[in-house]
Scaffold this motif. Structure first.
Motif, PDB file in Angstrom:
ATOM      1  N   TYR A  46      51.159  79.812 -58.585  1.00  0.00           N
ATOM      2  CA  TYR A  46      50.035  79.715 -57.277  1.00  0.00           C
ATOM      3  C   TYR A  46      48.906  80.700 -57.852  1.00  0.00           C
ATOM      4  O   TYR A  46      49.328  82.009 -58.576  1.00  0.00           O
ATOM      5  CB  TYR A  46      50.756  80.202 -56.399  1.00  0.00           C
ATOM      6  CG  TYR A  46      51.365  79.370 -55.424  1.00  0.00           C
ATOM      7  CD1 TYR A  46      51.052  78.627 -54.483  1.00  0.00           C
ATOM      8  CD2 TYR A  46      52.846  79.156 -55.690  1.00  0.00           C
ATOM      9  CE1 TYR A  46      51.805  77.654 -53.848  1.00  0.00           C
ATOM     10  CE2 TYR A  46      53.729  78.233 -55.072  1.00  0.00           C
ATOM     11  CZ  TYR A  46      52.948  77.600 -54.080  1.00  0.00           C
ATOM     12  OH  TYR A  46      53.735  76.539 -53.498  1.00  0.00           O
ATOM     13  N   VAL A  47      47.768  80.693 -57.455  1.00  0.00           N
ATOM     14  CA  VAL A  47      46.753  81.586 -57.641  1.00  0.00           C
ATOM     15  C   VAL A  47      46.430  82.220 -56.181  1.00  0.00           C
ATOM     16  O   VAL A  47      45.677  81.558 -55.402  1.00  0.00           O
ATOM     17  CB  VAL A  47      45.443  81.093 -58.342  1.00  0.00           C
ATOM     18  CG1 VAL A  47      44.342  82.265 -58.282  1.00  0.00           C
ATOM     19  CG2 VAL A  47      45.759  80.821 -59.628  1.00  0.00           C
ATOM     20  N   ARG A  48      46.772  83.350 -55.878  1.00  0.00           N
ATOM     21  CA  ARG A  48      46.811  84.022 -54.454  1.00  0.00           C
ATOM     22  C   ARG A  48      45.527  84.787 -54.413  1.00  0.00           C
ATOM     23  O   ARG A  48      45.318  85.370 -53.180  1.00  0.00           O
ATOM     24  CB  ARG A  48      48.106  84.477 -54.099  1.00  0.00           C
ATOM     25  CG  ARG A  48      48.161  85.045 -52.818  1.00  0.00           C
ATOM     26  CD  ARG A  48      48.068  83.825 -51.780  1.00  0.00           C
ATOM     27  NE  ARG A  48      48.041  84.283 -50.350  1.00  0.00           N
ATOM     28  CZ  ARG A  48      46.854  84.726 -49.812  1.00  0.00           C
ATOM     29  NH1 ARG A  48      45.977  85.163 -50.314  1.00  0.00           N
ATOM     30  NH2 ARG A  48      47.181  85.121 -48.203  1.00  0.00           N
ATOM     31  N   LEU A 330      38.438  69.957 -56.501  1.00  0.00           N
ATOM     32  CA  LEU A 330      39.568  71.178 -56.241  1.00  0.00           C
ATOM     33  C   LEU A 330      41.002  70.662 -56.880  1.00  0.00           C
ATOM     34  O   LEU A 330      41.308  69.423 -56.466  1.00  0.00           O
ATOM     35  CB  LEU A 330      39.601  71.476 -54.702  1.00  0.00           C
ATOM     36  CG  LEU A 330      38.707  72.385 -54.003  1.00  0.00           C
ATOM     37  CD1 LEU A 330      38.926  72.279 -52.674  1.00  0.00           C
ATOM     38  CD2 LEU A 330      38.948  73.930 -54.749  1.00  0.00           C
ATOM     39  N   LEU A 331      41.659  71.441 -57.398  1.00  0.00           N
ATOM     40  CA  LEU A 331      43.274  71.225 -57.817  1.00  0.00           C
ATOM     41  C   LEU A 331      44.068  70.864 -56.485  1.00  0.00           C
ATOM     42  O   LEU A 331      44.747  70.113 -56.846  1.00  0.00           O
ATOM     43  CB  LEU A 331      43.621  72.305 -58.665  1.00  0.00           C
ATOM     44  CG  LEU A 331      43.171  72.404 -60.257  1.00  0.00           C
ATOM     45  CD1 LEU A 331      43.632  73.663 -60.759  1.00  0.00           C
ATOM     46  CD2 LEU A 331      43.453  71.213 -60.931  1.00  0.00           C
ATOM     47  N   GLY A 349      41.139  80.132 -55.800  1.00  0.00           N
ATOM     48  CA  GLY A 349      42.360  80.227 -56.242  1.00  0.00           C
ATOM     49  C   GLY A 349      43.304  79.183 -55.200  1.00  0.00           C
ATOM     50  O   GLY A 349      43.439  79.229 -54.089  1.00  0.00           O
ATOM     51  N   VAL A 350      44.081  78.219 -55.963  1.00  0.00           N
ATOM     52  CA  VAL A 350      44.866  77.322 -55.424  1.00  0.00           C
ATOM     53  C   VAL A 350      46.294  77.467 -56.182  1.00  0.00           C
ATOM     54  O   VAL A 350      46.427  77.806 -57.200  1.00  0.00           O
ATOM     55  CB  VAL A 350      44.128  75.759 -55.382  1.00  0.00           C
ATOM     56  CG1 VAL A 350      42.845  76.118 -54.594  1.00  0.00           C
ATOM     57  CG2 VAL A 350      43.925  75.529 -56.789  1.00  0.00           C
ATOM     58  N   GLN A 351      47.083  76.283 -55.588  1.00  0.00           N
ATOM     59  CA  GLN A 351      48.382  76.057 -56.336  1.00  0.00           C
ATOM     60  C   GLN A 351      47.888  75.470 -57.722  1.00  0.00           C
ATOM     61  O   GLN A 351      47.334  74.141 -57.715  1.00  0.00           O
ATOM     62  CB  GLN A 351      49.131  75.195 -55.667  1.00  0.00           C
ATOM     63  CG  GLN A 351      50.571  75.023 -56.389  1.00  0.00           C
ATOM     64  CD  GLN A 351      51.739  74.083 -55.548  1.00  0.00           C
ATOM     65  OE1 GLN A 351      51.305  73.720 -54.327  1.00  0.00           O
ATOM     66  NE2 GLN A 351      52.649  73.780 -56.073  1.00  0.00           N
ATOM     67  N   GLY A 352      48.285  75.787 -58.839  1.00  0.00           N
ATOM     68  CA  GLY A 352      48.070  75.055 -59.978  1.00  0.00           C
ATOM     69  C   GLY A 352      46.982  75.690 -60.884  1.00  0.00           C
ATOM     70  O   GLY A 352      46.818  75.573 -62.045  1.00  0.00           O
ATOM     71  N   GLY A 353      46.124  76.447 -60.225  1.00  0.00           N
ATOM     72  CA  GLY A 353      45.138  77.323 -60.918  1.00  0.00           C
ATOM     73  C   GLY A 353      43.954  77.595 -60.237  1.00  0.00           C
ATOM     74  O   GLY A 353      44.005  78.094 -59.282  1.00  0.00           O
TER      75      GLY A 353
END
Length: 362
Positions: A46-48, A330-331, A349-353
């Motif tokens: 995750y990119v938080r 968006l990823l 920032g999303v899950q995966g990148g």
């Protein structure tokens, strides 16, 4: 559209790859022409948190497996950090760039760390004065003092002495997810139970009863995640079961509007709310917002607002929403963090990148 360049970065402690994949929307849009490119950091990562560091001309990317520093000159990786380098914990939930150029990292169950311009790390735990090991927000006042949001209240770190002061009973709820400071020096806290404001002397709070969060037009079930629950529930997969829920008092994000409109608050299921000092105005999917769970808010130099939601990202120019989702590159549709760079582009920032939107005005 031509395929965008490919970039690969291997993280030292996880062989995590950052891969640029060229994508662009095939839809006809009324928005300015845009290209979206995405950088992978691993399917399960995750990119938080994201933060622009203008002093270093870099973008800090906080993931669940470490921190990346990306050189904005060419969008190429500059540094990678994990616990082995001095980071308190690899799961980074918050990043703040302080006026003294120190970069603060708030982690999930690992305390906080700072990284200075000389490359030195320092770690803070409750034994040093930190309110809790779970750290979710930073904000810095004009004096250079740091406000820190945790799962057990908020800290203020004195810029002269480095002493920590902890506030718990003053807040409407001790689980603090967002902090921002307005032009008057008032500190705004978004918590799991509502909003609190500190003007330097007194503390004032608001909840849905006062106008925070849109009404439950979809008649969604109320979220069971209220009050002090189990910490393990916050794994970021908030909608993994496919059942959206509603808790307008649960505030994920806080942003002071730089045009003077007020303060924005992103809620769980209640969309986004603006408080102008007297009254509340809320926006939800009924008004064009992409999703009613609003994890992140950012504002561009033109005064436009960006909202990261559970169904993509929205841009609001003061009159209408333009939304971007997986169909636009968006990823993932859950957008947890937003950073806006000086060139006018936006990072999500999303899950995966991380997805990068190159916004071009006509």
């Amino acid at each position: 559209m031509t395929t965008l360049r490919r970039l690969r970065l291997l993280l030292a402690a996880g062989a995590m790859a950052l891969t640029a994949m060229g994508t662009a929307s095939a839809q006809t849009r009324t928005a300015p022409p845009a290209v979206m490119e995405s950088f992978n950091v691993g399917e399960r990562a995750y990119v938080r948190s994201l933060a622009v560091d203008q002093g270093r001309n870099s973008l800090w990317v906080g993931t669940s497996v470490g921190v990346l520093e990306v050189d904005l000159k060419g969008n190429v990786p500059r540094n990678t950090f994990t616990r082995e380098h001095g980071l308190a914990n690899e799961y980074v939930f918050a990043i703040g760039v302080a006026p003294d150029s120190k970069v603060w990292f708030g982690t999930n169950a690992g305390g906080a760390s700072t990284y200075d311009k000389a490359g030195a790390w320092k770690v803070y735990f409750p034994m040093h004065g930190l309110a809790d090991y779970w750290v979710y927000a930073f904000a810095f006042d004009r004096k250079g003092g740091a406000w820190i949001g945790t799962w057990d209240g908020a800290n203020y770190v004195d810029p002269q002495t480095g002493a920590f002061t902890t506030y718990r009973n003053e807040l409407i709820n001790i689980w603090v997810y967002g902090i921002d400071i307005d032009a008057q020096g008032r500190v705004w806290f978004g918590t799991e139970g509502g909003v609190t404001m500190h003007d330097g002397q007194s503390w004032t709070s608001w909840t849905h009863k006062d106008g925070l969060g849109a009404e439950n037009a979809g008649n969604l079930p109320r979220s069971a995640n209220t009050g002090l629950g189990t910490r393990s529930r916050h794994d970021l997969a908030l909608e993994a079961a496919g059942q959206e829920t509603y808790n307008p008092n649960y505030v994920f994000s806080v942003k002071v509007d730089n045009t003077g409109r007020g303060v924005w608050f992103g809620t769980w299921g209640g969309g986004v709310s603006l408080y102008d000092g007297k009254s509340w105005t809320s926006f939800s999917t009924a008004d064009g917002l992409a999703g009613n769970v609003v994890y992140a808010i950012a504002q561009d130099k033109d005064g436009g607002l960006w909202f990261g939601t559970n169904h993509g990202v929205s841009h609001w120019d003061g009159k209408r929403f333009v939304n971007y989702g997986k169909a636009d590159g968006l990823l993932n549709d859950n957008v947890y963090a937003i950073a806006l760079t000086p060139d006018g582009s936006a990072w999500f920032g999303v899950q995966g990148g991380v997805s990068h939107l190159l916004h071009r005005k006509q």
